[in-house]
Design an enzyme around this catalytic site. Structure first.
Site, PDB file in Angstrom:
ATOM      1  N   LYS A  82     -41.125  -2.804 -13.256  1.00  0.00           N
ATOM      2  CA  LYS A  82     -40.326  -1.465 -12.651  1.00  0.00           C
ATOM      3  C   LYS A  82     -38.993  -1.566 -12.939  1.00  0.00           C
ATOM      4  O   LYS A  82     -38.179  -2.796 -13.146  1.00  0.00           O
ATOM      5  CB  LYS A  82     -40.623  -1.807 -11.020  1.00  0.00           C
ATOM      6  CG  LYS A  82     -40.573  -0.665 -10.412  1.00  0.00           C
ATOM      7  CD  LYS A  82     -42.029   0.366 -10.233  1.00  0.00           C
ATOM      8  CE  LYS A  82     -41.851   1.520  -9.613  1.00  0.00           C
ATOM      9  NZ  LYS A  82     -43.260   1.998  -9.437  1.00  0.00           N
ATOM     10  N   ASP A 100     -40.946   7.764 -11.657  1.00  0.00           N
ATOM     11  CA  ASP A 100     -41.260   7.280 -10.119  1.00  0.00           C
ATOM     12  C   ASP A 100     -40.286   8.337  -9.653  1.00  0.00           C
ATOM     13  O   ASP A 100     -39.990   9.350  -9.959  1.00  0.00           O
ATOM     14  CB  ASP A 100     -40.890   5.830 -10.161  1.00  0.00           C
ATOM     15  CG  ASP A 100     -41.477   5.183  -8.750  1.00  0.00           C
ATOM     16  OD1 ASP A 100     -42.623   4.915  -8.628  1.00  0.00           O
ATOM     17  OD2 ASP A 100     -40.583   5.250  -7.763  1.00  0.00           O
TER      18      ASP A 100
HETATM   19  N1  GLU Z   1     -44.485   4.859 -10.765  1.00  0.00           N
HETATM   20  C1  GLU Z   1     -45.713   4.929 -10.749  1.00  0.00           C
HETATM   21  C2  GLU Z   1     -46.291   3.831 -10.072  1.00  0.00           C
HETATM   22  O1  GLU Z   1     -45.992   3.526  -9.096  1.00  0.00           O
HETATM   23  C3  GLU Z   1     -46.500   5.157 -12.110  1.00  0.00           C
HETATM   24  C4  GLU Z   1     -45.959   3.997 -13.187  1.00  0.00           C
HETATM   25  C5  GLU Z   1     -46.584   4.387 -14.717  1.00  0.00           C
HETATM   26  O2  GLU Z   1     -47.044   5.128 -14.820  1.00  0.00           O
HETATM   27  O3  GLU Z   1     -46.278   3.513 -15.491  1.00  0.00           O
HETATM   28  O4  GLU Z   1     -47.553   3.388 -10.335  1.00  0.00           O
END
Ligand code: GLU
Length: 445
Positions: free
Chosen positions: A126, A166
């Site tokens: 992340k 996100d």
């Molecule tokens: N931010 C999204 C999540 O919390 C998607 C992450 C992604 O597609 O890599 O899963």
């Protein structure tokens, strides 16, 4: 909590007591692991818990950018490459003023188990920044994204780490980020997901988190011989996730009666229609971060200032905004109004008090790491399309998404059985944890 888990948790608490969100997510997972740790002594022998809560790599960097007045601003950028034992690090980038290392560590930790639950080859990561896009011009956001990628590009790649969107990072920002990556790296590849269709994006990716959540909810209901048509649903948030969930819920005949923003919530007793759902996109595009204009546009709806939608009587609640948006008092209000199902769509959207209240009162509660996994799962489908230099039609992607969500639900049911029923929190944590732990043991140190 198992002795081993309690010991590791206590040490982590002493080491970084200020990382509140991270500790909250670790405690929730560790509390689910009693049986697993009793039956798998190799996890303790391999120090799996200590290693599992320590990110493999944290990159912190300076992001200098110029605002429309010509003034130089500086934000902090991060990428937490949490656990790579199942595949390239995978997870979104969050641009929001609440971003801290603790928040990104909790999100990366959750992401590791979420990605594991999809059964696809993705590690967990992340990233993001404390940059606040609210009220910023397109030029300012572009400049920020370019500056962010100037440092990030050397740490990512389609087989290394694949960021996505996100909060505060949607298709537009992914475009700016990708353009800068391509110029710096001189490569056109699947280094980011959530790209626009036409230059590497996948159909259904924008809808995927919300659609996946509703598919998961359908399985929760089916287990109790119920269906979604006719149910009253409260949704919070008005971003991409809330939009996708509302769209699919309305298509399936549910009555979505709320959405919300930082300014308050909308109560729409007539229920949302496809036209009203699409209006959420205009609200977001305004950049003002408010939902109040909905009530001016659609007669019969009203805006309730400064409050959250959890005071409205509904059958199903779906938090779709941000961590800890639903607390113990909110849960008590929902229970008093006879809520039957809570499908958490935001990451760690409910506080521990709220979850305890739902479980105690017999409300069927499913956690975000299972319910919202359709987003990242479809990101992996985007990676597959990019790697194969091809693109799939919407039906192919949607069918895969449905299968993946069904698989996650089955894993939760198989691992979450209790003496008196089913606990989705335990089920999701155990199923997600075991796959990562086994890969770590197999790969040694
Ligand atoms: N931010 C999204 C999540 O919390 C998607 C992450 C992604 O597609 O890599 O899963």
């Amino acid at each position: 909590m198992h002795d081993y888990a309690a010991r590791v948790f206590e040490e982590q608490q002493k080491k970084a007591p200020w990382e509140k969100e991270f500790l909250q997510s670790v405690e929730e997972v560790f509390a689910s692991l009693d049986d697993v740790l009793n039956t798998h002594p190799e996890y303790e022998e391999n120090c799996i818990l200590e290693r599992m809560i320590t990110p493999e790599r944290i990159i912190t960097f300076q992001v200098p950018w110029v605002d429309d007045n010509g003034k130089i601003n500086v934000n902090t950028g991060y990428r937490v490459q949490f656990n790579g034992s199942l595949g390239p690090y995978k997870g979104g980038l969050r641009f929001h003023p609440t971003v801290t290392l603790s928040v990104l560590k909790f999100l990366g930790f959750e992401q590791t188990f979420k990605n594991s639950l999809t059964m696809l080859p993705m590690g967990g990561g992340k990233g993001g920044s404390d940059f606040n896009p609210k009220g910023r011009s397109v030029r300012e956001v572009t400049d920020f994204c370019k500056a962010f990628m100037r440092e990030l590009f050397r740490h990512i790649g389609p087989d290394t780490d694949v960021p996505a969107g996100d909060l505060g990072v949607g298709g537009r920002e992914i475009g700016f980020l990708f353009g800068e990556y391509r110029r710096l790296a001189n490569r056109f590849n699947g280094v980011l997901t959530g790209k626009t269709v036409g230059w590497g994006g996948s159909l259904i990716r924008p809808e995927a988190t919300g659609f996946g959540a509703i598919y998961f909810l359908q399985h929760m209901l089916a287990l109790k011989n119920e269906e979604i048509a006719g149910k009253r649903i409260a949704i919070s948030g008005f971003g991409n996730v809330a939009w996708g969930a509302a769209l699919k819920a309305v298509q399936l005949g549910a009555k979505v009666v709320t959405i919300s923003g930082p300014d308050g919530y909308i109560l729409d007793e007539d229920g949302m229609t496809p036209e009203k759902v699409e209006y959420m996109l205009d609200l977001r595009a305004s950049g003002k971060d408010i939902v109040a204009p909905y009530a001016e546009k659609f007669a019969g709806s009203k805006f309730v200032a400064g409050r959250k939608p959890w005071e409205v009587p509904v059958d199903i609640a779906m938090p779709c905004a941000i961590q800890n948006e639903l607390n113990g008092n909110d849960a008590a209000a929902l229970v008093a109004n006879n809520v039957k199902y809570v499908a958490e769509v935001s990451n760690m959207g409910s506080t521990p008090e709220a979850i305890a209240c739902f479980l105690e009162k017999g409300v069927t509660f499913a956690p975000g790491k299972a319910v919202n996994a359709g987003g990242v799962a479809t990101s992996c489908l985007e990676m597959s399309q990019n790697a194969g230099h091809t693109s799939w039609d919407a039906e192919t992607v949607d069918n895969q998404l449905r299968k993946i969500m069904a698989g996650i639900h089955t894993a939760c049911v198989e691992n979450g059985k209790t003496a008196d029923g089913l606990n989705y929190v335990t089920g999701a944590n155990i199923a997600g944890f075991k796959r990562v732990a086994d890969a770590m043991v197999a790969q040694s140190v």
